[in-house]
Design an enzyme around this catalytic site. Structure first.
Site, mmCIF file in Angstrom:
data_model
loop_
_atom_site.group_PDB
_atom_site.id
_atom_site.type_symbol
_atom_site.label_atom_id
_atom_site.label_comp_id
_atom_site.label_asym_id
_atom_site.label_seq_id
_atom_site.Cartn_x
_atom_site.Cartn_y
_atom_site.Cartn_z
ATOM 1 N N ASP A 1 0.842 -1.230 -0.139
ATOM 2 C CA ASP A 1 -0.076 -0.126 0.087
ATOM 3 C C ASP A 1 0.854 1.372 -0.062
ATOM 4 O O ASP A 1 2.095 1.216 0.404
ATOM 5 C CB ASP A 1 -0.996 -0.118 1.172
ATOM 6 C CG ASP A 1 -0.073 -0.245 2.436
ATOM 7 O OD1 ASP A 1 1.045 -0.886 2.435
ATOM 8 O OD2 ASP A 1 -0.490 0.700 3.443
ATOM 9 N N GLU A 2 0.397 2.238 -0.469
ATOM 10 C CA GLU A 2 0.952 3.712 -0.417
ATOM 11 C C GLU A 2 2.481 3.762 -0.792
ATOM 12 O O GLU A 2 2.994 4.388 -0.173
ATOM 13 C CB GLU A 2 0.571 4.386 0.769
ATOM 14 C CG GLU A 2 -0.889 4.215 1.267
ATOM 15 C CD GLU A 2 -0.965 4.560 2.679
ATOM 16 O OE1 GLU A 2 -2.097 5.719 3.007
ATOM 17 O OE2 GLU A 2 -0.679 4.291 3.748
HETATM 18 C C1 ACM Z 1 -3.848 1.360 4.430
HETATM 19 O O1 ACM Z 1 -4.426 1.968 5.235
HETATM 20 N N1 ACM Z 1 -2.589 2.353 4.069
HETATM 21 C C2 ACM Z 1 -3.780 0.090 4.201
#
Ligand code: ACM
Length: 521
Positions: A334-335
């Protein structure tokens, strides 16, 4: 006693049906009992089973796992009743005042975790195709007894259970919670308490977010500085820590003993500052990063075109896979704002291959669906509907963790002191009133493996705070994952949750007493 007063006593006894000094502690109609998650079917037969000093726990069949479940039952019931339940194995019939635990693999409707609880005045019989189902059924028994059953010292009570039959099984196979032990570190004892509370609501997967920018929390023997140095701080600076492999295995075993699978996550290629501080060679610059104790996201990345990075990923996944009896390794993903997309995709592809090479199934946040998913990959939807769609187009299964509904670190409302609100304020009703199959267009029941409620810990620093943010919202999430959609209505749940309050109190759960619920005192 004079004959006239004897007659009076008899008359009173007949009028009030019971001559014991204490009134029945629970109603005698099983269909009116409060159970969360709500079972699939309940029928009442109007009588009462009473747990007494003479009650024994019997197991039919000599299976180690049934004996373990029976021991759990004894451990659950002994402190508050003060009774020392003897656990007897053997094929004997259940006689007066027995609790019988038995397996019946032929009852396939119940599946891997379903159970049938048949309660008569003489015996309480719990039957399930698998030991996991027996364990889920025990949690129902705990909720059918008076709330005092959760106390740690002997209580003067009538331990009555209304008679009838419950047949029950989960809607979703994956029913999870996630704990972020990276932003703030939580000790083994705290995680065990979370596991116990999850078990009470029939959840079956605990996802541990073991690494992030602020800390690396699992010992990796081939890269020791990850935990030693990368795990030495946390958000705010003070504290930090990590699990040794021995401690981690103890947690895994504790969870397994409660039929809960631990899903370990190493977040990559972003959210890796703690690793980048520990080994300079993981940075494209060749220079170690500085320890980070703030709460920004999206600034770190592994050096994706360096072979050392893949040696690192391979070693970490190899050691983690060896500690993991469960099927999944979560690779985060993620991110990764600091990783160009043309580098992100080949990185995720290689990381997936490494997970497969070590015999595990790939799990990742929804962004990984931008890569080429390997077979059996599980994608955790949290933000981007488009990514969930890409996942199912590639044949992946989806775990539903919409941040606007399931993120337990989101504040209840604008007055909540802990937590954040970047996704939403999530009151107790909002966390309950949503349908997993209605969140993303085109994503149906057949695509959804289950539901998970993550608790990020930027603002959450201890067990009391974990409980305050997780409860009662996690209970509602557990019901969404277990109970058929047609049986879930907010008004009905709101009433049951309020009536369930004495159990929360007896379990010493530090919950948020939302004004939306009439909490029974
Ligand atoms: C997330 O909340 N960055 C998965």
């Amino acid at each position: 006693m004079k004959i006239s007063s004897l007659l009076l006593t008899l008359t009173v006894c007949l009028l009030y049906t019971s001559c014991t000094s204490e009134p029945p502690a629970k109603p005698t109609n099983l269909t009116q009992e409060v159970m969360i998650p709500k079972p699939v079917s309940v029928t009442a037969s109007g009588g009462m089973f009473t747990l007494t000093e003479a009650t024994t726990i019997r197991t039919q069949g000599n299976f180690k796992e049934i004996a373990q479940v029976a021991q759990h039952l004894s451990d659950y019931l002994a402190p508050a009743t003060g009774f020392s339940f003897s656990v007897e194995s053997g094929d004997g019939e259940s006689g007066d005042g027995h609790i019988l635990l038995q397996l019946d693999e032929a009852d396939t409707e119940l599946g891997d975790e379903g159970y049938e609880l048949n309660i008569t005045e003489e015996a309480l019989t719990l039957t399930a195709p698998q030991p996991a189902g027996l364990f889920r059924g025990l949690q129902t028994i705990r909720q059918l007894l008076p709330s005092e059953i959760e106390k740690n010292s002997p209580q003067e009570m009538n331990w009555n259970i209304a008679t009838g039959t419950i047949r029950d099984y989960p809607t979703y196979e994956y029913r999870g919670a996630m704990l972020d032990v990276a932003r703030h570190f939580f000790q083994v004892e705290d995680v065990k308490r979370y596991i116990d509370l999850m078990a009470y609501y029939k959840l079956n997967n605990l996802h541990l977010h073991l690494s992030d920018d602020q800390g690396w929390r699992i010992e990796i023997k081939s890269w020791p500085k990850l935990a030693e140095y990368g795990g030495s701080t946390q958000v705010g600076g003070e504290g930090g820590g990590h699990y040794t492999q021995e401690q981690y295995s103890d947690l895994v075993e504790y969870a397994q003993d409660r039929f809960i699978t631990i899903v370990p996550e190493i977040d990559m290629p972003g959210h890796t500052n703690a690793a980048l501080t520990s080994y300079p060679e993981l940075n494209c610059s060749g220079k170690a990063a500085e320890l980070y104790t703030g709460i920004e996201v999206g600034f770190s990345t592994l050096c994706t075109d360096s072979e050392v990075t893949y040696q690192f990923v391979d070693d970490v996944i190899r050691e983690l896979a060896a500690l993991t009896p469960g099927p999944y390794i979560h690779i985060g993903g993620d991110e990764s704002h600091a990783t160009p997309i043309e580098e992100y995709i080949p990185f995720v592809n290689r990381a997936q291959d490494i997970v497969r090479k070590h015999g595990k199934q790939v799990f990742g946040w929804d962004e990984i669906a931008n890569a080429e998913l390997v077979e059996n990959a599980v994608v955790q939807y949290w933000a981007e509907a488009e990514n969930a769609t890409k996942a199912i187009e590639q044949g992946g299964k989806v775990i539903m963790s919409p941040a606007t509904k399931t993120y337990l670190d989101m504040q209840y409302d604008s007055t909540t002191e802990l937590g954040l609100h970047w996704a939403a304020y999530i009151e107790v009703d909002s966390a309950y009133i949503w349908e997993p199959t209605e969140m993303v267009e085109g994503l149906g029941r057949e695509h959804i493996l289950g539901i998970e409620a993550p608790l990020w810990s930027e603002t959450v620093t201890n067990m009391d705070e974990i409980e305050y943010m997780a409860f009662p919202r996690l209970i509602g999430i557990a019901e969404i994952a277990w109970t058929p959609a047609a049986d879930r209505q907010w008004e009905d749940y709101r009433t049951r949750l309020g009536q369930h309050a004495p159990y929360l109190k007896a379990l010493e759960i530090d919950y948020y007493a939302s004004d939306l619920v009439d909490w029974e005192r």
